[in-house]
Motif scaffolding. Structure first.
Motif, PDB file in Angstrom:
ATOM      1  N   LEU A  59       0.825  -1.212   0.000  1.00  0.00           N
ATOM      2  CA  LEU A  59       0.000   0.000   0.000  1.00  0.00           C
ATOM      3  C   LEU A  59       0.854   1.255   0.000  1.00  0.00           C
ATOM      4  CD1 LEU A  59      -2.943  -0.640   2.477  1.00  0.00           C
ATOM      5  CD2 LEU A  59      -2.997  -0.436  -0.001  1.00  0.00           C
ATOM      6  N   VAL A  60       1.831   1.313   0.921  1.00  0.00           N
ATOM      7  CA  VAL A  60       2.566   2.562   1.106  1.00  0.00           C
ATOM      8  C   VAL A  60       3.690   2.691   0.094  1.00  0.00           C
ATOM      9  CG1 VAL A  60       3.938   3.905   2.689  1.00  0.00           C
ATOM     10  CG2 VAL A  60       1.949   2.690   3.513  1.00  0.00           C
ATOM     11  N   TYR A  61       4.580   1.676   0.053  1.00  0.00           N
ATOM     12  CA  TYR A  61       5.750   1.830  -0.817  1.00  0.00           C
ATOM     13  C   TYR A  61       5.376   1.675  -2.278  1.00  0.00           C
ATOM     14  CZ  TYR A  61       9.121   2.175   2.864  1.00  0.00           C
ATOM     15  OH  TYR A  61       9.843   2.622   3.923  1.00  0.00           O
ATOM     16  N   ALA A  62       4.869   0.465  -2.623  1.00  0.00           N
ATOM     17  CA  ALA A  62       4.571   0.226  -4.034  1.00  0.00           C
ATOM     18  C   ALA A  62       3.463   1.148  -4.504  1.00  0.00           C
ATOM     19  CB  ALA A  62       4.182  -1.232  -4.231  1.00  0.00           C
ATOM     20  N   GLY A  63       2.511   1.458  -3.628  1.00  0.00           N
ATOM     21  CA  GLY A  63       1.409   2.305  -4.037  1.00  0.00           C
ATOM     22  C   GLY A  63       1.764   3.772  -3.980  1.00  0.00           C
ATOM     23  N   ALA A  64       1.675   4.347  -2.779  1.00  0.00           N
ATOM     24  CA  ALA A  64       1.740   5.796  -2.660  1.00  0.00           C
ATOM     25  C   ALA A  64       3.095   6.371  -3.051  1.00  0.00           C
ATOM     26  CB  ALA A  64       1.383   6.192  -1.231  1.00  0.00           C
ATOM     27  N   ILE A  65       4.166   5.861  -2.439  1.00  0.00           N
ATOM     28  CA  ILE A  65       5.458   6.509  -2.615  1.00  0.00           C
ATOM     29  C   ILE A  65       5.936   6.400  -4.055  1.00  0.00           C
ATOM     30  CG2 ILE A  65       7.877   6.374  -1.954  1.00  0.00           C
ATOM     31  CD1 ILE A  65       7.003   5.875   0.838  1.00  0.00           C
ATOM     32  N   MET A  66       5.761   5.222  -4.654  1.00  0.00           N
ATOM     33  CA  MET A  66       6.275   5.082  -6.014  1.00  0.00           C
ATOM     34  C   MET A  66       5.479   5.910  -7.010  1.00  0.00           C
ATOM     35  SD  MET A  66       8.959   3.667  -5.699  1.00  0.00           S
ATOM     36  CE  MET A  66       9.315   3.792  -7.434  1.00  0.00           C
ATOM     37  N   VAL A  67       4.163   6.077  -6.746  1.00  0.00           N
ATOM     38  CA  VAL A  67       3.389   6.935  -7.639  1.00  0.00           C
ATOM     39  C   VAL A  67       3.928   8.365  -7.585  1.00  0.00           C
ATOM     40  CG1 VAL A  67       1.135   7.954  -8.003  1.00  0.00           C
ATOM     41  CG2 VAL A  67       1.331   5.529  -7.565  1.00  0.00           C
ATOM     42  N   LEU A  68       4.266   8.829  -6.368  1.00  0.00           N
ATOM     43  CA  LEU A  68       4.858  10.164  -6.239  1.00  0.00           C
ATOM     44  C   LEU A  68       6.175  10.241  -6.995  1.00  0.00           C
ATOM     45  CD1 LEU A  68       4.268  11.252  -2.568  1.00  0.00           C
ATOM     46  CD2 LEU A  68       3.376  12.256  -4.657  1.00  0.00           C
ATOM     47  N   PHE A  69       6.980   9.189  -6.849  1.00  0.00           N
ATOM     48  CA  PHE A  69       8.260   9.119  -7.560  1.00  0.00           C
ATOM     49  C   PHE A  69       8.038   9.324  -9.055  1.00  0.00           C
ATOM     50  CE2 PHE A  69      12.451   7.555  -6.253  1.00  0.00           C
ATOM     51  CZ  PHE A  69      12.321   7.693  -4.898  1.00  0.00           C
ATOM     52  N   LEU A  70       7.077   8.550  -9.593  1.00  0.00           N
ATOM     53  CA  LEU A  70       6.835   8.618 -11.033  1.00  0.00           C
ATOM     54  C   LEU A  70       6.391  10.013 -11.437  1.00  0.00           C
ATOM     55  CD1 LEU A  70       5.198   5.187 -11.771  1.00  0.00           C
ATOM     56  CD2 LEU A  70       7.333   6.083 -12.649  1.00  0.00           C
ATOM     57  N   PHE A  71       5.501  10.613 -10.630  1.00  0.00           N
ATOM     58  CA  PHE A  71       5.057  11.968 -10.925  1.00  0.00           C
ATOM     59  C   PHE A  71       6.257  12.908 -11.031  1.00  0.00           C
ATOM     60  CE2 PHE A  71       0.560  11.413  -9.347  1.00  0.00           C
ATOM     61  CZ  PHE A  71       0.003  11.751 -10.562  1.00  0.00           C
ATOM     62  N   ILE A  72       7.127  12.813 -10.020  1.00  0.00           N
ATOM     63  CA  ILE A  72       8.253  13.747  -9.980  1.00  0.00           C
ATOM     64  C   ILE A  72       9.160  13.529 -11.173  1.00  0.00           C
ATOM     65  CG2 ILE A  72      10.309  14.374  -8.679  1.00  0.00           C
ATOM     66  CD1 ILE A  72       8.652  13.725  -6.161  1.00  0.00           C
ATOM     67  N   ILE A  73       9.426  12.248 -11.474  1.00  0.00           N
ATOM     68  CA  ILE A  73      10.307  11.965 -12.609  1.00  0.00           C
ATOM     69  C   ILE A  73       9.720  12.549 -13.889  1.00  0.00           C
ATOM     70  CG2 ILE A  73      11.161  10.116 -14.074  1.00  0.00           C
ATOM     71  CD1 ILE A  73      11.400   8.441 -11.522  1.00  0.00           C
ATOM     72  N   MET A  74       8.400  12.377 -14.057  1.00  0.00           N
ATOM     73  CA  MET A  74       7.794  12.882 -15.299  1.00  0.00           C
ATOM     74  C   MET A  74       7.779  14.409 -15.311  1.00  0.00           C
ATOM     75  SD  MET A  74       4.789  10.116 -15.695  1.00  0.00           S
ATOM     76  CE  MET A  74       5.180   8.417 -16.075  1.00  0.00           C
ATOM     77  N   LEU A  75       7.594  15.029 -14.136  1.00  0.00           N
ATOM     78  CA  LEU A  75       7.600  16.490 -14.089  1.00  0.00           C
ATOM     79  C   LEU A  75       8.969  17.047 -14.415  1.00  0.00           C
ATOM     80  CD1 LEU A  75       5.496  17.466 -10.966  1.00  0.00           C
ATOM     81  CD2 LEU A  75       4.993  17.947 -13.345  1.00  0.00           C
ATOM     82  N   LEU A  76      10.022  16.362 -13.916  1.00  0.00           N
ATOM     83  CA  LEU A  76      11.361  16.915 -14.067  1.00  0.00           C
ATOM     84  C   LEU A  76      11.905  16.697 -15.466  1.00  0.00           C
ATOM     85  CD1 LEU A  76      13.126  16.011 -10.747  1.00  0.00           C
ATOM     86  CD2 LEU A  76      12.251  18.195 -11.474  1.00  0.00           C
TER      87      LEU A  76
END
Lengths: 168, 500
Positions: A59-76
């Protein structure tokens, strides 16, 4: 207890995709490999009857945190990372140090009698391990639990301080 | 020995009111940090008001620490109140108190509210570290402290070197805490507990398993990083030189004192049965030969590399490496005497270093740099700063009658007497040799101040009140270094009485 066969499958899955996180030149592919690696880790936790940690891992790592990671990578929009050359000498040195450390730890563990015993069967899992964890957190570990809050506060404030743009 | 870990919910329940009472210094500092942060949000760019609030908060926290009960132990060592812990909580708070004026008088400091909030949250980390005798809380304390220090090191965003300092400190620091965490997990896995005194009891029952040795070494690595002992010192020169001056002073003082207190408790209580022997003819594996090797390497490397420096802050960094080596001598010697000597020395050293950084701050504001040439002619520009700087430098060099002399004297005599048949003599010889070498570069700084001609013109002078605050801090620190040199027993006896 899951069969050793499944253990090996998940362990290898975890290690292969863990390596893929580092080897991949594309940041999005790295992040997705990390997600797969986390799923493998969650499966290993489940196999040890640690259901709560396994579920939280997904829930936390694979779900929430990695989604944030992907967002940031795509934004940058990290193009530079793909073009960067690998410094082979430095990476060879790094691998050599890691191997030396691993060899040292293994050779020490070899001398440890408990390392040669087979893993003892776990105690029967408590039927409600979430409740057990809750009791521990609010009894024995109240203080660290609350102080983790300060750690998160420091991290939040620090990130905002460091990421804000400042004009001279 | 193989205990299957599995903490059961014990009936350890303490009422939250009691918990708040016993953790009141930490709670007050967190509240003040939030208050200072809020003041910073109001858009008021004045540096004085948040500074006053921080000072008042720290003074209140010192007062509540003094009023804590003599002994208390919560959650199996997570929060321990003892005379030793309370004394060093006060020392850490005092060091934070001395750092606040440095931050306030720093003219280039933007967003002082946020800076002081990070400083105060870092102080909470110090208090937690000092007040805990349990590995889990120690690790969390290290993280609170570490995270605040990384931000403080990178705080000046107009200076590329500050960013470099922050990044280097972060990379080295996070790797070191990963090692410590791994080591702690091994120790926990083998002993089945994280409370230091229980670990000590369990270890004493049987032989020490090899895996535990791996755990010890890995745990020590993290602390060697915090105290900047060679070969884990690589971050120190860049951080001391690049970070904003108050951050560098805090990293060099508060963080080091807390790390030595905790390191002492870990090795002398938790790992006590794995002591080993560092004596020349009867070396036995354990943590003391490891610390002895770190100490000897730090003393030699720190002192010799410091000889070649032309920047005062880098010089202070390498001398910090050497001083970490001297201070480790007390832990290698072990026992009450050795631990007291270590604690005394690290306190004196922290006071001296904050003072030295404060003088560097004044010079940097007036001449725009902190190389030797910027110090040239300081004696004629500002005789007061020059006099105080010479007190600090001579105390670092260990000349009587300043505090540094007695610190070194206690350390060396503890090491000389320990180990049976003067076995640690080799380490004392190395340390004495290092001290003689160090005299050269400390006097070099004084030569720049008193003899060299004034090459650079004074560019700006600080505004009156801020200059006054900085001078007052320096005066207090220099006076305490002199006083503790004349009357070392005032502090040494308090420490010796409180060490169990």
């Amino acid at each position: 207890m899951m069969s050793p066969f499944l253990f090996w499958i998940f362990a290898i899955l975890m290690l292969v995709f863990g390596a893929a996180v580092i080897i991949n030149r594309n940041p999005v592919a790295s992040a997705l490999s990390l997600v797969v690696s986390f799923f493998g880790l969650a499966a290993l936790f489940l196999s040890l009857d640690a259901y709560f940690i396994g579920v939280i891992q997904v829930l936390v790592y694979a779900g929430a945190i990695m989604v944030l990671f992907l967002f940031i990578i795509m934004l940058l929009d990290l193009r530079a990372e793909e073009l960067r050359k690998i410094n082979w000498i430095a990476s060879a040195g790094g691998i050599a140090v890691a191997l030396a450390l691993m060899f040292q730890i293994f050779s020490v563990v070899e001398k440890f009698p408990a390392a040669k015993q087979s893993f003892p069967p776990l105690a029967k899992p408590a039927p409600d391990d979430v409740r057990q964890i809750g009791l521990l957190l609010f009894n024995n570990y109240t203080l660290p639990f609350q102080i983790i809050g300060i750690v998160i506060l420091v991290a939040t404030v620090g990130v905002i301080i460091l990421s804000r743009r400042e004009t001279r | 020995m193989s205990v299957r870990p599995g903490p059961q919910p014990l009936n350890l329940f303490v009422s939250y009111l009691d918990l708040l009472k016993l953790a009141s210094p930490e709670a007050i500092i967190v509240l003040i940090a939030l208050a200072v942060l809020t003041i910073g949000l109001t858009g008021d760019r004045s540096r004085t008001f948040p500074g006053i609030v921080a000072v008042v908060g720290i003074v209140i926290a010192i007062w509540t620490t003094m009023r804590l009960p003599q002994h208390a132990n919560l959650f199996g060592g997570m929060l321990v109140i003892s005379p030793l812990n309370s004394l060093f909580k006060i020392v850490c708070l005092a060091l934070a108190l001395a750092t606040v004026p440095l931050a306030v008088s720093e003219k280039s400091m933007r967003n002082p509210g946020e800076y002081l909030a990070m400083l105060l949250l870092g102080t909470v980390g110090l208090l937690l570290l000092v007040g805990s005798e349990e590995l889990l809380m120690i690790f969390i304390g290290l993280e609170v402290l570490g995270l605040s220090l990384y931000v403080m090191a990178a705080f000046d965003k107009t200076d590329a070197r500050s960013a470099e300092a922050g990044l280097k400190y972060f990379l080295f620091g996070s790797t070191a805490s990963a090692f410590t965490l791994f080591g702690i997990s091994l120790v926990y896995g083998i002993s089945g507990t994280t409370a230091l005194n229980v670990i000590g009891l369990k270890l004493a029952m049987g032989s020490i398993p090899p895996l535990f040795a791996v755990g010890i070494v890995m745990t020590l690595i993290g602390f060697a990083f915090k105290i900047a002992a060679a070969p884990f010192h690589l971050w120190a020169p860049d951080v001391y030189q690049g970070a904003p001056i108050p951050s560098a002073a805090f990293i060099a003082s508060g963080s080091k004192v807390a790390a030595f207190v905790v390191l002492g408790k870990i090795v002398l209580v938790g790992f006590a049965p794995a002591h080993g022997n560092a004596a020349w003819h009867s070396m036995l594996p354990g943590w003391s030969p490891i610390l002895a090797a770190l100490a000897a390497l730090s003393i030699l490397l720190g002192n010799f590399v410091a000889l070649a420096q032309t920047n005062v802050r880098r010089l202070l960094a390498y001398s910090a490496v050497a001083h970490a080596g001297y201070t480790l001598l007390g832990l290698v010697a072990g026992g009450r005497e050795g631990f007291s000597a270590t604690l005394f020395y690290t306190t004196i050293y922290a006071l001296t270093l904050i003072g030295a950084f404060a003088v560097v701050g004044i010079v940097k504001r007036e001449t725009g740099g902190d190389d030797f040439q910027n110090f040239a002619g300081l004696a004629s520009r500002s005789p007061f700063s020059a006099a105080c700087m010479s007190v600090f430098m001579l105390s670092l060099a260990g000349l009587p009658p300043l505090a540094g002399f007695f610190g070194k004297f206690y350390l060396f005599s503890a090491a000389f007497r320990a180990g049976g048949n003067h076995g640690l003599l080799w380490l004392v010889v190395v340390a004495l040799f290092g001290s003689f070498v160090s005299l050269y570069y400390y006097l070099n700084v004084l030569k720049a101040i008193f003899v060299d001609k004034n090459a650079s013109e004074t560019r700006h002078s600080s505004p009156g009140t801020h200059r006054f605050v900085a001078n007052a801090t320096i005066a207090v620190l220099a006076a305490s270094v002199v006083l503790l040199g004349v009357l070392p027993d005032a502090l040494a006896e308090a420490i010796a009485k409180s060490v169990p």
